[in-house]
Each structure stands twice: as structure tokens, then as C-alpha cells.
Design a protein around this motif. Sequence first.
Motif, PDB file in Angstrom:
ATOM      1  N   UNK A 252       0.782  -1.233   0.000  1.00 54.20           N
ATOM      2  CA  UNK A 252       0.000   0.000   0.000  1.00 54.20           C
ATOM      3  C   UNK A 252       0.811   1.279   0.000  1.00 54.20           C
ATOM      4  N   UNK A 253       2.129   1.182   0.066  1.00 54.98           N
ATOM      5  CA  UNK A 253       2.988   2.364   0.083  1.00 54.98           C
ATOM      6  C   UNK A 253       3.733   2.499  -1.246  1.00 54.98           C
ATOM      7  N   UNK A 254       3.908   3.759  -1.695  1.00 52.36           N
ATOM      8  CA  UNK A 254       4.693   4.019  -2.902  1.00 52.36           C
ATOM      9  C   UNK A 254       6.172   4.051  -2.535  1.00 52.36           C
ATOM     10  N   UNK A 255       6.932   3.122  -3.106  1.00 50.77           N
ATOM     11  CA  UNK A 255       8.362   2.989  -2.805  1.00 50.77           C
ATOM     12  C   UNK A 255       9.157   3.203  -4.092  1.00 50.77           C
ATOM     13  N   UNK A 256      10.265   3.929  -3.974  1.00 46.99           N
ATOM     14  CA  UNK A 256      11.077   4.261  -5.148  1.00 46.99           C
ATOM     15  C   UNK A 256      11.786   3.030  -5.699  1.00 46.99           C
TER      16      UNK A 256
ATOM     17  N   UNK B 275     -15.055 -10.169  -3.246  1.00 42.38           N
ATOM     18  CA  UNK B 275     -14.280  -9.093  -2.624  1.00 42.38           C
ATOM     19  C   UNK B 275     -15.024  -7.771  -2.736  1.00 42.38           C
ATOM     20  N   UNK B 276     -15.591  -7.502  -3.915  1.00 45.70           N
ATOM     21  CA  UNK B 276     -16.349  -6.258  -4.106  1.00 45.70           C
ATOM     22  C   UNK B 276     -17.550  -6.201  -3.188  1.00 45.70           C
ATOM     23  N   UNK B 277     -18.238  -7.338  -3.029  1.00 40.39           N
ATOM     24  CA  UNK B 277     -19.400  -7.378  -2.143  1.00 40.39           C
ATOM     25  C   UNK B 277     -18.997  -7.108  -0.694  1.00 40.39           C
ATOM     26  N   UNK B 278     -17.847  -7.657  -0.280  1.00 43.24           N
ATOM     27  CA  UNK B 278     -17.369  -7.422   1.092  1.00 43.24           C
ATOM     28  C   UNK B 278     -17.035  -5.949   1.307  1.00 43.24           C
TER      29      UNK B 278
ATOM     30  N   UNK C 159      -5.839  -4.814  -0.948  1.00 40.69           N
ATOM     31  CA  UNK C 159      -4.622  -5.557  -1.320  1.00 40.69           C
ATOM     32  C   UNK C 159      -4.981  -6.923  -1.903  1.00 40.69           C
ATOM     33  N   UNK C 160      -5.996  -7.570  -1.323  1.00 38.39           N
ATOM     34  CA  UNK C 160      -6.430  -8.868  -1.855  1.00 38.39           C
ATOM     35  C   UNK C 160      -6.950  -8.700  -3.285  1.00 38.39           C
ATOM     36  N   UNK C 161      -7.713  -7.633  -3.511  1.00 40.35           N
ATOM     37  CA  UNK C 161      -8.259  -7.378  -4.848  1.00 40.35           C
ATOM     38  C   UNK C 161      -7.143  -7.144  -5.855  1.00 40.35           C
TER      39      UNK C 161
ATOM     40  N   UNK D 113      -3.976  -9.037 -10.408  1.00 39.53           N
ATOM     41  CA  UNK D 113      -2.671  -9.342 -11.004  1.00 39.53           C
ATOM     42  C   UNK D 113      -2.643 -10.770 -11.554  1.00 39.53           C
ATOM     43  N   UNK D 114      -3.136 -11.725 -10.751  1.00 44.94           N
ATOM     44  CA  UNK D 114      -3.151 -13.122 -11.188  1.00 44.94           C
ATOM     45  C   UNK D 114      -4.076 -13.292 -12.393  1.00 44.94           C
ATOM     46  N   UNK D 115      -5.216 -12.634 -12.345  1.00 45.59           N
ATOM     47  CA  UNK D 115      -6.153 -12.698 -13.471  1.00 45.59           C
ATOM     48  C   UNK D 115      -5.528 -12.065 -14.709  1.00 45.59           C
ATOM     49  N   UNK D 116      -4.830 -10.945 -14.515  1.00 48.24           N
ATOM     50  CA  UNK D 116      -4.181 -10.266 -15.627  1.00 48.24           C
ATOM     51  C   UNK D 116      -3.125 -11.122 -16.295  1.00 48.24           C
ATOM     52  N   UNK D 117      -2.369 -11.888 -15.488  1.00 56.06           N
ATOM     53  CA  UNK D 117      -1.345 -12.775 -16.058  1.00 56.06           C
ATOM     54  C   UNK D 117      -1.975 -13.837 -16.967  1.00 56.06           C
TER      55      UNK D 117
END
Length: 518
Positions: free
Chosen positions: A182-186, A410-413, A440-442, A447-451
Motif C-alpha cells: 500500500x505504500x509508494x516505494x522508489x 471481494x467487491x461485495x465485502x 490488497x487482496x483485490x 494481477x493473477x487474473x491479468x497474467x
Amino acid sequence: MKRVTKIEGNNDSKKKLRVAAYCRVSTASEEQRISLAAQKVHYENYIKANQEWELAGLYYDEGISGTKKENRDGLLSLIADCGKGKIDFIMTKSISRFCRNTTDCLELVRKLLEWNVCIEFEKENLNTGTMESEWMLSILSSLAESESVSISENEKWSIQKKFQNGTYIISYPPYGYKNVEGEMVIVLEQAEVVKGIFADTLAGKSPHAMAKELAEKGVPTKRGGTWTSGTILAILRNEKYTGDVMFQKTYTDSRFNRHINYGEQNQYLMQGHHEPIVSHEMFHQANEVVKQRGREKGNGTDTGKYQNRYGFSGRIQCGECGGKWKRRIHYKPSGSYVAWCCSQHIAAKQSCSMKYMTDEAVKAAFLTMMNKLIFAQQTVLRPLQKSLKGLDDKDRVLKIQDYERRLEKNREQRQVLTSLMAGGYLEPALFNKESNVLTREAEMLKQEKGNLIHAVKGNKARVDALEKLLRFTAKKKRVTEFDEEVFRAYVDKSVVLSRSEILFELKCGLNLKERLVD
């Protein structure tokens, strides 16, 4: 003499139930098309697995809204076939997939029941053939009609609250950053590229020149695409590189259309959101340079005319160092000619020993390869087509469907969580904690679906490219002149293996070597 022949009856010929399925997705994107394919595979397998059922057809609509039945050819075709007596039973995912308009939904269900055709809505576990009245269907379809609006409004409320309290997670950070819990890291290597872009801009280098230089060095972009002037300008204009974030740069209207926010909605600037890559001073100075250059050249946005000026531009790679090849003019006492040279060899001969090759040699090699394919169409291309079509994507498509089910849950939750927060039943701290876990779960599921989608799309792209090549070779007896459009249509890239050999990597997946003759 009369003869009577007994014909035995077949008691096993019990009439099977003719079952059809209806699927719909609301956009025509490639991802949604694969989602549609997943639904079709699911129903095909499910219906065929029942020995008492017979598949009566798969009906679908894509790229359209579900609010009006008149807009859906697939649904209308399904209803028409029911009226002709071709279907006994219909399966569909949910009421919202079938019809979001209450009046239309009830009208269709009544019409189908008159024809003795029942519908099963999987999500609601509702079968119109077993209902004692229309009361439940009326309530459920009313809920489905307002589902999109209610979900959208709750999501907007949730997101705006996160904008205001600074807890919104940027799931896909820009080039130079990555998302870590959840954090933006360089990303150090990418950050150096970003710093170089800002520094080069202040030094007077154009976005076109920077994009060309990065492409020649083989520096990958965020998504593995090509560096362009537009990519460079997007980096220069992104305030996130200063450590700040401007939330709600875009917004979605009541009809679910996305717009750039020119002040119609509130925006939220959060300073110090993450670690900066460049200072505010450098950011503002670089953007002033960009604006000045734009004023000097009109709007300064037409970068497309500089891209791919020649047929081989960006499509020749060095087999020794991996560098891109540049077009150059060579001069001799007898006249000039066009040649292609490795950019690394031009910059420093000791870094790459690969020497130039003539433009005519590459064109001749390409023509030779195409004529071989025309001649060997039946022995090379047809077997490859059969092989590619034999690759079974069903397993991957079913896995995609599983990820979609988990994403929907996940969306329903998150919807329930947002409703509890909006009603004052949940403390903000607990809401943020649980919401972040679900977010984060979504992202992981996406990501897995995208692969998987990428793998399915890759196979489909090769099949489409091969069929296009087959159509071309079937119409030709021989090609005698080089055509840049033909080269671009069928070749992904060329790799110069030596001064006497080149490898053509075709979009259909074939890799073919040819001799280079000056």
C-alpha cells in the motif's frame, strides 16, 4: 403373400431438455471479451455434463449496457429462438446480467413462461419455473436495476473519504515507483531515468530526443512498451515525482463515463504523500520549459509524425549487443546508398563489432522469406495454424472465471464495509484497516487474473496474425517489390545475427532465418 415386419421401439430415446445460456459483459475491452469467453466455457461444460440436457446454444452480448433489452442482439435472438420452440430452459449468471430494467425483466419472464421456458439465475438461486408468484423476482430485479448506481455511489463515497483522510492506496504507481503493502516505494534504477529526464529537459533536450535515446539504450518502460514523446511529457507533468499526490484528476458521471476533472468535482492535494524523486523547484522549472517549447511550436503535442518514419525503423535489433539499428546514408564516389547500422557500434566500435548492412540487402532477404512462405503455405503455415488452434485455453479461461468470482465476492465485502461505515456502525480506524486488507487482496487477484488474460491474449494474437498471413500468401504467386506496410503487418522485429544472416521474428510466432547478400 403378405409380410409383416416388427420394428422394435427404442425405450431409451428419452427427450432431453434443451438448455441455452445467456452471457453479457458491459464493455468491449479485451479483458471483458476473455471474461465473456470464461462464462461461455463454464456454461458449455456445465450443460454438457448433465446427461439429461442438450446444449441448445450460447447467446451473448458484449460492449453494451444491460439497462435496455432493445440494445442487445444476443438477448433478442435468444427470445426469438424460444418463441420458435427451440429452447426449454435458460441459464444465466444473475438478474443484473439478464436485465437491469424491472419492467423488461418481468415482461420477458412472463413471455417465456407462456412458451413453457424457464430461467435459472445462478447468483440469486432463483428458478422461474418453481416460483409461486412474481413477487420475489420483482423485488430482485428492482434491486438489480439500481445496483450499478448504489454500488457506484458507495464506492465514490468511500474513495472520497480516503482522498480526504489520505488513506487512498495508489494501486498502480507511475514509472519510478512500486506498490509495497500500500505504500509508494522508489525503484532506484527507474528513478535515475526520471531524474535524467528532468535534468535533460532543463538542459534543452526535446522529449522526442530523450525518447529516442532511451529506446536505443533498450531501457524498458513501465509496461514494456515503446518510449515516445508522450511518455516523456507524461512523466514531466506528473506531480507524484515531487512526493505530492493530486487526487481525483478524473471522475465518473452518472452514466458511468469517465472525464478529466477541469473543476467540475473537488480535487485533493496531499503533500508529502511519499518520498520524492525530484524537487518541487526542478519540477516547476522543467514544466515551464515544456510550456515555452509548446508556445514556440504551437501546441507542441503532435509527436506521432516523428514515429516510424521508415519501414525498418525500430524493428531491427543487433544480435551481438541487443541495440537498435539506425538508418544512415553512406556516400561513395559512385553515389550514395542507404544502410542500417547498430547504434552501439556507431557510439563506440569497441562496444559492438557488428558492421552495417545495406537497406537493399534487408529488403531482398524479406522478399525471399515471403516467397518461401507463399510456396510452402500448405507445408508450413497450415500445420502451424492447426497447432496454434489446438492449444487449449479452456483451463486458463476457467481459472480466469474463478478469479472473477473471487473478485466479485471481494467487491461485495467492500460494499458491506462501506455501508456499515456510512451508517455509522464502524469506527474509521477499523474501516481503514479492513478496507486496506480487501484492497490488497483485490490487487493480488487482479494481477493473477491479468497474467492469465495476457497468456490467452498472446495465443489469440498469434492465431489472428497467422490467419492474416495465410490470407496474404493465398492471394499471391510471388512478391517482387518490397512494401513497408506488408513488412510492418507481419514482422514483429528482425535480429541481425551476422553480416550474412538475419532472423525475422513474425507476429504469428515463426522465427525464420535468411541470408543477407549485399
